[in-house]
Design a protein around this motif. Structure first.
Motif, PDB file in Angstrom:
ATOM      1  N   LEU A  54       0.875  -1.185   0.000  1.00 26.59           N
ATOM      2  CA  LEU A  54       0.000   0.000   0.000  1.00 26.59           C
ATOM      3  C   LEU A  54       0.902   1.223   0.000  1.00 26.59           C
ATOM      4  CD1 LEU A  54      -3.113   0.871   0.473  1.00 26.59           C
ATOM      5  CD2 LEU A  54      -2.401   1.210   2.835  1.00 26.59           C
ATOM      6  N   ILE A  55       0.865   1.980  -1.108  1.00 23.15           N
ATOM      7  CA  ILE A  55       1.822   3.089  -1.225  1.00 23.15           C
ATOM      8  C   ILE A  55       1.129   4.332  -1.760  1.00 23.15           C
ATOM      9  CG2 ILE A  55       2.554   2.291  -3.529  1.00 23.15           C
ATOM     10  CD1 ILE A  55       5.385   3.268  -2.830  1.00 23.15           C
ATOM     11  N   PHE A  56       1.495   5.484  -1.211  1.00 25.23           N
ATOM     12  CA  PHE A  56       1.010   6.775  -1.714  1.00 25.23           C
ATOM     13  C   PHE A  56       2.034   7.337  -2.704  1.00 25.23           C
ATOM     14  CE2 PHE A  56      -1.694   6.515   1.919  1.00 25.23           C
ATOM     15  CZ  PHE A  56      -2.771   7.357   1.674  1.00 25.23           C
ATOM     16  N   ILE A  57       1.557   7.847  -3.838  1.00 27.98           N
ATOM     17  CA  ILE A  57       2.447   8.511  -4.793  1.00 27.98           C
ATOM     18  C   ILE A  57       1.872   9.885  -5.135  1.00 27.98           C
ATOM     19  CG2 ILE A  57       3.247   6.321  -5.770  1.00 27.98           C
ATOM     20  CD1 ILE A  57       1.493   7.022  -8.278  1.00 27.98           C
ATOM     21  N   ASP A  58       2.654  10.705  -5.840  1.00 25.22           N
ATOM     22  CA  ASP A  58       2.176  12.022  -6.266  1.00 25.22           C
ATOM     23  C   ASP A  58       2.681  12.303  -7.685  1.00 25.22           C
ATOM     24  OD1 ASP A  58       4.859  12.585  -5.937  1.00 25.22           O
ATOM     25  OD2 ASP A  58       4.595  13.742  -4.098  1.00 25.22           O
TER      26      ASP A  58
END
Length: 387
Positions: A260-264
């Motif tokens: 589970l990873i947040f990116i931008d």
């Protein structure tokens, strides 16, 4: 005084507009060099229109020209707050191609096409209107069905709308898939889900838009993030979360767990990819009240819709189309257990809403052929390009 400065500015503009237009095409998108505009830009490059026209991108202050375009002939960039743009390019450009912000044009004879940033779902009428001097401009939509709703949101006539399809959606038909395990350095995952929540609280405090008390649906705290991550890991599913660029994420701890990873946008830029490259390569979409739902219908793959703050969001924002009808192609997710069920279905190749998705897709999309950039450029050339 401020009034004097404005008067002088207007006089200068009026004088400049007495001179002939130049062979200049202005481009705009947010982020710069992205979305529908970039796909149209690339199609114009393929046709070598930049041999005869100067191409100018109107950029945000902190944006740079991407490496891949540095050798493009006849290409310049200009900052949208600069006098060079406001006084020169806005007066002399003969063609304006934008999709997010409305570029300023100064004359009736300048050709203007708005490629749109997404189809109508939420009610934003009055917040986001075509400029007054663009009553004769062209606006791209995805079908005649959606044209009437897009026209309401943009406060324009249905006559302005043209069902050409969104150029960015051409990527959803590409056979070039990303190697997601390599990009995310996770070699065990069999399935990938891309989670694109719409914004609920604008990070620009001056805009002061709050559409929901929740900043991120379902994942209310780190414990839930850990629980969902562990479940996804067991199911060999990897979840990529990209909050909306306008979203205030100060209340979120950016988690980077095993699955589970947040990116931008910076992450995408670093890997020289965009949202639609990722969407084309994943096995399912998670979203909510975002128009990416319409786009992903073209993939004919499962869609999950986080519906936990639906009542709150409806009261604050409101919808232009009946969400229960138009969003029937997505599985509603109200809590972490629903999310686990969705993840499990993706892991097991279980698709429960395929027929309903196809029904909605046929209604909202006129074209399902991956040729929208070509169609749009054919349209622009017919209307505006004089070679």
């Amino acid at each position: 005084s401020e009034m004097c400065i404005r008067d002088r500015f207007k006089i200068i503009i009026d004088i400049l507009c007495l001179f002939p237009l130049k062979k200049i095409i202005l481009f705009e998108s947010f982020p710069s060099f992205s979305g529908n505009t970039e796909m149209v830009f690339e199609e114009l490059l393929r046709r070598k229109i930049n041999d005869k026209y100067k191409f100018v991108w109107v950029m945000d202050d902190n944006a740079n020209l991407p490496e891949k375009y540095k050798s493009v002939k006849n290409l310049k960039t200009v900052q949208r707050n600069s006098y060079l743009y406001k006084l020169y390019y806005s007066c002399f450009a003969s063609i304006f191609i934008c999709e997010n912000d409305f570029l300023v044009k100064r004359r009736e004879t300048q050709y203007y096409i708005f490629l749109s940033h997404g189809s109508a779902f939420k009610l934003v009428n009055g917040k986001y209107c075509l400029p007054e001097n663009c009553s004769n401009c062209d606006v791209v939509t995805i079908s005649e069905y959606m044209a009437r709703y897009d026209a309401i949101n943009l406060s324009c006539s249905v006559n302005n709308m043209h069902a050409l399809g969104y150029a960015r959606n051409d990527k959803l038909f590409s056979e070039n898939k990303l190697d997601l395990n390599s990009i995310f350095k996770n070699n065990n995952s069999k399935k990938f889900i891309y989670w694109l929540p719409t914004y609920r609280q604008h990070k620009n405090k001056q805009i002061n838009e709050i559409h929901s008390k929740t900043s991120m649906p379902i994942l209310y705290d780190n414990d839930i993030c850990d629980e969902i991550n562990e479940f996804a890991r067991k199911m060999n599913v990897f979840i990529i979360i990209k909050p909306h660029p306008a979203q205030d994420i100060n209340s979120l701890k950016k988690v980077n767990l095993s699955n589970l990873i947040f990116i931008d946008d910076r992450f995408l830029l670093y890997h020289n990819i965009d949202n639609y490259d990722v969407l084309n390569s994943v096995d399912a979409l998670l979203s909510d009240y975002s128009s990416v739902y319409y786009d992903y219908l073209l993939k004919n793959k499962p869609i999950g819709l986080c519906w936990d703050d639906f009542d709150d969001y409806s009261k604050r924002e409101g919808f232009l189309l009946d969400p229960n009808f138009i969003m029937a192609g997505g599985e509603k997710i109200y809590d972490k257990d629903d999310l686990k069920s969705f993840i499990k279905r993706i892991a097991c190749d279980e698709d429960i809403l395929q027929d309903k998705r196809n029904e909605i897709c046929n209604l909202v999309h006129k074209y399902k052929d991956g040729k929208s950039a070509r169609r749009t450029v054919d349209f622009i050339i017919k209307k505006a390009v004089k070679l």
